[in-house]
Design a protein around this motif. Sequence first.
Motif, mmCIF file in Angstrom:
data_model
loop_
_atom_site.group_PDB
_atom_site.id
_atom_site.type_symbol
_atom_site.label_atom_id
_atom_site.label_comp_id
_atom_site.label_asym_id
_atom_site.label_seq_id
_atom_site.Cartn_x
_atom_site.Cartn_y
_atom_site.Cartn_z
ATOM 1 N N VAL A 154 -9.731 -5.014 29.537
ATOM 2 C CA VAL A 154 -9.126 -5.843 28.498
ATOM 3 C C VAL A 154 -9.154 -5.090 27.170
ATOM 4 O O VAL A 154 -8.171 -5.080 26.419
ATOM 5 C CB VAL A 154 -9.839 -7.212 28.376
ATOM 6 C CG1 VAL A 154 -9.443 -7.934 27.088
ATOM 7 C CG2 VAL A 154 -9.536 -8.073 29.590
ATOM 8 N N GLY A 155 -10.257 -4.423 26.891
ATOM 9 C CA GLY A 155 -10.364 -3.621 25.677
ATOM 10 C C GLY A 155 -9.327 -2.519 25.632
ATOM 11 O O GLY A 155 -8.712 -2.266 24.590
ATOM 12 N N MET A 156 -9.115 -1.869 26.757
ATOM 13 C CA MET A 156 -8.103 -0.805 26.818
ATOM 14 C C MET A 156 -6.693 -1.374 26.637
ATOM 15 O O MET A 156 -5.859 -0.762 25.976
ATOM 16 C CB MET A 156 -8.208 -0.036 28.132
ATOM 17 C CG MET A 156 -9.504 0.746 28.291
ATOM 18 S SD MET A 156 -9.825 1.899 26.940
ATOM 19 C CE MET A 156 -8.476 3.025 27.131
ATOM 20 N N ALA A 157 -6.433 -2.536 27.227
ATOM 21 C CA ALA A 157 -5.119 -3.180 27.055
ATOM 22 C C ALA A 157 -4.914 -3.561 25.588
ATOM 23 O O ALA A 157 -3.823 -3.405 25.044
ATOM 24 C CB ALA A 157 -5.004 -4.406 27.957
ATOM 25 N N ASN A 158 -5.986 -4.065 24.944
ATOM 26 C CA ASN A 158 -5.913 -4.388 23.522
ATOM 27 C C ASN A 158 -5.513 -3.154 22.723
ATOM 28 O O ASN A 158 -4.669 -3.221 21.836
ATOM 29 C CB ASN A 158 -7.279 -4.869 23.025
ATOM 30 C CG ASN A 158 -7.333 -6.348 22.827
ATOM 31 O OD1 ASN A 158 -6.543 -7.089 23.385
ATOM 32 N ND2 ASN A 158 -8.285 -6.783 22.035
ATOM 33 N N ASN A 159 -6.130 -2.045 23.050
ATOM 34 C CA ASN A 159 -5.874 -0.790 22.348
ATOM 35 C C ASN A 159 -4.430 -0.330 22.504
ATOM 36 O O ASN A 159 -3.893 0.343 21.628
ATOM 37 C CB ASN A 159 -6.837 0.284 22.849
ATOM 38 C CG ASN A 159 -6.637 1.593 22.150
ATOM 39 O OD1 ASN A 159 -5.943 2.475 22.648
ATOM 40 N ND2 ASN A 159 -7.228 1.724 20.972
ATOM 41 N N LYS A 160 -3.782 -0.701 23.590
ATOM 42 C CA LYS A 160 -2.402 -0.281 23.864
ATOM 43 C C LYS A 160 -1.368 -1.316 23.423
ATOM 44 O O LYS A 160 -0.172 -1.140 23.644
ATOM 45 C CB LYS A 160 -2.214 0.004 25.362
ATOM 46 C CG LYS A 160 -3.110 1.106 25.900
ATOM 47 C CD LYS A 160 -2.760 2.428 25.300
ATOM 48 C CE LYS A 160 -3.614 3.532 25.901
ATOM 49 N NZ LYS A 160 -3.503 4.768 25.162
ATOM 50 N N ASN A 161 -1.808 -2.412 22.801
ATOM 51 C CA ASN A 161 -0.889 -3.462 22.352
ATOM 52 C C ASN A 161 0.150 -2.875 21.396
ATOM 53 O O ASN A 161 -0.194 -2.412 20.316
ATOM 54 C CB ASN A 161 -1.693 -4.566 21.655
ATOM 55 C CG ASN A 161 -0.811 -5.625 21.021
ATOM 56 O OD1 ASN A 161 0.379 -5.730 21.311
ATOM 57 N ND2 ASN A 161 -1.401 -6.422 20.157
ATOM 58 N N ILE A 206 1.225 -10.241 18.599
ATOM 59 C CA ILE A 206 0.312 -10.340 19.743
ATOM 60 C C ILE A 206 -1.050 -10.026 19.134
ATOM 61 O O ILE A 206 -1.359 -8.873 18.847
ATOM 62 C CB ILE A 206 0.675 -9.358 20.871
ATOM 63 C CG1 ILE A 206 2.064 -9.669 21.430
ATOM 64 C CG2 ILE A 206 -0.385 -9.418 21.978
ATOM 65 C CD1 ILE A 206 2.541 -8.706 22.507
ATOM 66 N N PRO A 207 -1.855 -11.065 18.866
ATOM 67 C CA PRO A 207 -3.009 -10.935 17.980
ATOM 68 C C PRO A 207 -4.260 -10.293 18.598
ATOM 69 O O PRO A 207 -5.301 -10.940 18.765
ATOM 70 C CB PRO A 207 -3.278 -12.383 17.571
ATOM 71 C CG PRO A 207 -2.844 -13.173 18.762
ATOM 72 C CD PRO A 207 -1.650 -12.437 19.310
ATOM 73 N N CYS A 208 -4.186 -9.011 18.874
ATOM 74 C CA CYS A 208 -5.346 -8.321 19.432
ATOM 75 C C CYS A 208 -6.491 -8.256 18.422
ATOM 76 O O CYS A 208 -7.641 -8.051 18.810
ATOM 77 C CB CYS A 208 -4.965 -6.931 19.941
ATOM 78 S SG CYS A 208 -4.169 -5.883 18.725
ATOM 79 N N HIS A 209 -6.192 -8.474 17.141
ATOM 80 C CA HIS A 209 -7.247 -8.494 16.126
ATOM 81 C C HIS A 209 -8.180 -9.686 16.296
ATOM 82 O O HIS A 209 -9.275 -9.691 15.745
ATOM 83 C CB HIS A 209 -6.638 -8.490 14.711
ATOM 84 C CG HIS A 209 -5.765 -9.669 14.425
ATOM 85 N ND1 HIS A 209 -4.440 -9.711 14.819
ATOM 86 C CD2 HIS A 209 -6.021 -10.845 13.799
ATOM 87 C CE1 HIS A 209 -3.921 -10.865 14.431
ATOM 88 N NE2 HIS A 209 -4.855 -11.570 13.818
ATOM 89 N N ARG A 210 -7.786 -10.670 17.087
ATOM 90 C CA ARG A 210 -8.619 -11.856 17.310
ATOM 91 C C ARG A 210 -9.642 -11.650 18.425
ATOM 92 O O ARG A 210 -10.366 -12.577 18.773
ATOM 93 C CB ARG A 210 -7.735 -13.066 17.624
ATOM 94 C CG ARG A 210 -6.858 -13.465 16.455
ATOM 95 C CD ARG A 210 -6.005 -14.679 16.761
ATOM 96 N NE ARG A 210 -5.035 -14.881 15.686
ATOM 97 C CZ ARG A 210 -3.883 -15.505 15.834
ATOM 98 N NH1 ARG A 210 -3.540 -16.009 17.003
ATOM 99 N NH2 ARG A 210 -3.062 -15.631 14.815
ATOM 100 N N VAL A 211 -9.690 -10.461 18.985
ATOM 101 C CA VAL A 211 -10.655 -10.179 20.051
ATOM 102 C C VAL A 211 -11.805 -9.370 19.458
ATOM 103 O O VAL A 211 -11.587 -8.350 18.800
ATOM 104 C CB VAL A 211 -9.996 -9.431 21.229
ATOM 105 C CG1 VAL A 211 -11.001 -9.223 22.352
ATOM 106 C CG2 VAL A 211 -8.793 -10.215 21.748
#
Length: 158
Positions: free
Chosen positions: A110-117, A123-128
């Motif tokens: 999930v962290g890697m997917a966040n990094n590739k957003n 798409i609020p990856c900053h909320r993770v």
Amino acid sequence: MRNIFYCDTKIGKIGIEENGEAITKVYLVNKDLQDDIGEKTETILLKKAVKELNEYFEGKRSSFDLPLEPGGTEFQKKVWEALIEIPCGETRSYGEIAKVIGNEKAARAVGMANNKNPIMIIIPCHRVIGANGSLVGYAGGLNIKEKLLELEKNCMNR
């Protein structure tokens, strides 16, 4: 055709790209590269995206109503869909997102997917955040992540 528009925001200059049907990228612009990428055209969709992003930064918008088409693997897309469900002003841990997508052991993935957003903010990856509540891993830098989360503190009042 790929169209790009640049706008200045509270976090710096961002680029917004669309393919004629959907937003495909939102990213912080590297000043050295901005003149070398894509057609700079303000389409109807890009105007709408800029309007919604400006409303977000002004504290007048807590969610977006834009067609999105991020390029990625099926797993990444599943993660990004889960991120869109995180309400403005709230955060989730990588482990919580892993559970939401039905793979509770996939926190690192999930962290890697966040990094590739490819579509930051919308798409609020900053909320993770980290399991212990710490701000970890943001492609735009932790200072930008902190600014976005601070901006969203008043989302509940909108």
